[in-house]
Write a protein that holds these residues in place. Structure first.
Motif, PDB file in Angstrom:
ATOM      1  N   ARG A 168       0.636   0.811   8.081  1.00 18.68           N
ATOM      2  CA  ARG A 168      -0.157  -0.188   8.814  1.00 18.68           C
ATOM      3  C   ARG A 168       0.388  -1.589   8.576  1.00 18.68           C
ATOM      4  O   ARG A 168       0.489  -2.408   9.486  1.00 18.68           O
ATOM      5  CB  ARG A 168      -1.626  -0.101   8.398  1.00 18.68           C
TER       6      ARG A 168
ATOM      7  N   LEU B 175       1.875  -4.172  11.368  1.00 15.95           N
ATOM      8  CA  LEU B 175       1.339  -5.524  11.521  1.00 15.95           C
ATOM      9  C   LEU B 175       2.451  -6.574  11.392  1.00 15.95           C
ATOM     10  O   LEU B 175       2.515  -7.529  12.180  1.00 15.95           O
ATOM     11  CB  LEU B 175       0.256  -5.787  10.466  1.00 15.95           C
ATOM     12  N   ARG B 176       3.316  -6.393  10.432  1.00 17.41           N
ATOM     13  CA  ARG B 176       4.398  -7.368  10.248  1.00 17.41           C
ATOM     14  C   ARG B 176       5.398  -7.321  11.398  1.00 17.41           C
ATOM     15  O   ARG B 176       5.980  -8.337  11.769  1.00 17.41           O
ATOM     16  CB  ARG B 176       5.096  -7.112   8.909  1.00 17.41           C
TER      17      ARG B 176
ATOM     18  N   ARG C  37       4.627  -6.626  14.514  1.00 17.83           N
ATOM     19  CA  ARG C  37       4.003  -7.361  15.617  1.00 17.83           C
ATOM     20  C   ARG C  37       4.034  -8.857  15.348  1.00 17.83           C
ATOM     21  O   ARG C  37       4.272  -9.663  16.257  1.00 17.83           O
ATOM     22  CB  ARG C  37       2.550  -6.888  15.814  1.00 17.83           C
ATOM     23  N   GLN C  38       3.836  -9.254  14.090  1.00 18.22           N
ATOM     24  CA  GLN C  38       3.860 -10.674  13.753  1.00 18.22           C
ATOM     25  C   GLN C  38       5.241 -11.276  14.028  1.00 18.22           C
ATOM     26  O   GLN C  38       5.347 -12.409  14.499  1.00 18.22           O
ATOM     27  CB  GLN C  38       3.470 -10.871  12.295  1.00 18.22           C
TER      28      GLN C  38
ATOM     29  N   LEU D  62      -3.277 -11.682  12.538  1.00 18.93           N
ATOM     30  CA  LEU D  62      -2.339 -10.760  11.901  1.00 18.93           C
ATOM     31  C   LEU D  62      -2.149 -11.095  10.433  1.00 18.93           C
ATOM     32  O   LEU D  62      -2.091 -10.208   9.566  1.00 18.93           O
ATOM     33  CB  LEU D  62      -0.991 -10.811  12.633  1.00 18.93           C
TER      34      LEU D  62
ATOM     35  N   SER E 299      -5.097  -9.870   8.539  1.00 22.46           N
ATOM     36  CA  SER E 299      -5.088  -8.407   8.437  1.00 22.46           C
ATOM     37  C   SER E 299      -4.079  -7.937   7.396  1.00 22.46           C
ATOM     38  O   SER E 299      -4.349  -7.016   6.610  1.00 22.46           O
ATOM     39  CB  SER E 299      -4.763  -7.786   9.802  1.00 22.46           C
ATOM     40  N   ILE E 300      -2.905  -8.567   7.386  1.00 24.32           N
ATOM     41  CA  ILE E 300      -1.873  -8.197   6.406  1.00 24.32           C
ATOM     42  C   ILE E 300      -2.364  -8.469   4.992  1.00 24.32           C
ATOM     43  O   ILE E 300      -2.153  -7.661   4.076  1.00 24.32           O
ATOM     44  CB  ILE E 300      -0.564  -8.956   6.699  1.00 24.32           C
TER      45      ILE E 300
ATOM     46  N   GLU F 157      -4.831  -5.700   4.052  1.00 29.98           N
ATOM     47  CA  GLU F 157      -4.174  -4.418   3.792  1.00 29.98           C
ATOM     48  C   GLU F 157      -3.393  -4.458   2.480  1.00 29.98           C
ATOM     49  O   GLU F 157      -3.394  -3.504   1.700  1.00 29.98           O
ATOM     50  CB  GLU F 157      -3.240  -4.070   4.947  1.00 29.98           C
TER      51      GLU F 157
END
Length: 449
Positions: free
Chosen positions: A6, A10-11, A13-14, A54, A57-58, A61
């Motif tokens: 995950r 996320l990274r 997409r960032q 993002l 969220s990172i 996580e």
């Protein structure tokens, strides 16, 4: 989806969001006033808001991953006799690990915890991954390691484990050079440059003064750094194969540089002198330009004589040689068609063992067809090991690969491991090393063969 996957998604997409934001800013430069248009401003603000989400969220996580690693401990086993008793991580019989495996597991544990939470988090991950037996054996050693700026200063036990893994991959270590600890990165010792004198004496005559010629030599730790990219796919699936592959990746990078420097490296403020430059000038011998069996034997004899005539102890003598020359010697035939060096298949040249390495080049000389041979009493060669290895990891840094291409660890889903060790090299005896130069020995060099 696992937490690590995950975070990777996320990274990824960032990174795409950052690229889109850069494109908008680049496009604004062509505007008349150089400012963002109303449409560009709206798109940029939307991307900025997504980037903020993002990032949050990172962080969540990553925090969750750290907390799970910190909380992962084996459960105490139930009382004996309970058929249902078992630990969260099964207790395993203690096993002797191959050289370098402990260091490999430390690399994996630091990579998995991203260096967050200090050695406590590293130890907790080890308990979860390799079981209580390994964790119990590792606890004392891991707790002694120090979390410093720029990475972990790995303690003596793990540094020694790395050195043992380097031994078969570094020719000078493999041939029996003596590893000596350097307290605080320094070591001073006496280097003998001549033999002592003894005399026969008469009744009641004073004993003559007898002392060898010596110099004082100071060894000082030189830093050797290696960047090792390891695919995260490998780190995600732990097994003994992972242990071996991580160990091999790390040791190969360090061993290659050690091997080259210890043999032919020139001394500097930042790197040790290799055997080529530690050898006494009188022991640097030019090979006979005419290549035949007798001249080859004579040249090898000159190397050995350079040591024995100077009373070198010869406790661990041997050769270091390029693979091309090994192949040449294995094919070299006498006038009767017999192999001149049949023992080379058993790892010897004459009576002495050899190590083969491409760190001795075979493209020297004006014609690019010459090599060198090294003969030494390796019991007189000292490798100063400071036993202060620094380990750090990054999933965002970039590096230049062997082809000269800059690669991003993040974009390639890799973890970049940085290993820094401190070493030096010197010799206890001035004539313990001999070098044969200009050896144009290659298959086909002898006419008629």
């Amino acid at each position: 989806m696992p937490v690590r996957d995950r975070i990777t998604a996320l990274r990824s997409r960032q990174a795409e969001v950052h690229a889109e934001m850069d494109n908008i800013l680049a496009a604004s430069e062509s505007n008349e006033a150089g400012d963002l248009t109303e449409e560009q401003t709206a798109a940029y603000d939307q991307l900025r808001a997504e980037d903020d989400r993002l990032t949050a969220s990172i962080e969540r996580e990553t925090d969750m991953e750290r907390r799970r690693a910190a909380a992962a401990r084996p459960m105490a086993p139930l009382p004996a006799g309970n058929p249902g008793s078992r630990s969260t991580v099964p207790t395993q019989a203690e096993q002797k690990l191959a050289p370098g495996i402990k260091f490999s597991r430390l690399v994996q544990a630091v990579a998995a915890t991203r260096g967050e939470g200090g050695m406590r988090a590293v130890l907790d991950f080890s308990e979860k991954t390799w079981g209580s037996t390994f964790a119990a054996a590792a606890a004392d050693n891991m707790e002694q390691s120090v979390d410093v700026q720029g990475g972990f200063l790995v303690n003596t036990d793990y540094s020694t484990d790395l050195i043992e893994a380097l031994r078969p991959a570094v020719a000078v270590r493999k041939m029996g050079a003596v590893s000596v600890p350097m307290p605080n990165g320094n070591l001073t010792f006496r280097k003998q440059t001549g033999t002592s004198n003894a005399q026969w004496m008469g009744e009641r005559a004073p004993v003559p003064t007898s002392a060898p010629e010596i110099n004082m030599v100071a060894m000082k730790a030189k830093k050797l750094g290696a960047l090792v990219p390891i695919t995260n796919d490998l780190l995600r699936y732990n097994s003994i194969q992972t242990d071996n592959l991580v160990r091999d990746d790390v040791t190969l990078s360090v061993a290659t540089e050690e091997d080259q420097q210890f043999i032919r490296g020139a001394a500097s403020d930042f790197a040790p002198a290799g055997l080529r430059y530690l050898a006494n000038a009188a022991n640097v011998i030019a090979a006979n330009a005419t290549v035949n069996v007798q001249n080859v034997r004579n040249d090898l004899g000159k190397l050995r004589l350079a040591l024995t005539k100077n009373n070198v102890p010869m406790r661990s003598p041997g050769y270091i040689i390029n693979p091309t020359l090994v192949e040449f010697l294995s094919q070299l035939q006498t006038s009767t068609g017999a192999l001149a060096f049949p023992e080379i298949e058993d790892g010897r040249i004459g009576a002495f063992p050899y190590a083969s390495t491409t760190s001795v080049p075979d493209n020297l000389g004006t014609a690019g067809n010459e090599s060198e041979l090294y003969f030494a009493d390796f019991s007189q060669i000292l490798i100063g090991d400071a036993l202060q290895t620094t380990l750090a990891i990054s999933t965002e840094a970039s590096y230049v690969d062997a082809a000269g291409v800059t690669r991003s660890a993040f974009q390639n889903d890799e973890t970049l491991v940085r290993v820094i060790e401190a070493v030096d090299l010197n010799t206890r005896y001035d004539s313990a090393i001999a070098v044969l130069t200009g050896a144009a020995w290659f298959p086909g060099a002898v006419a008629g063969q």
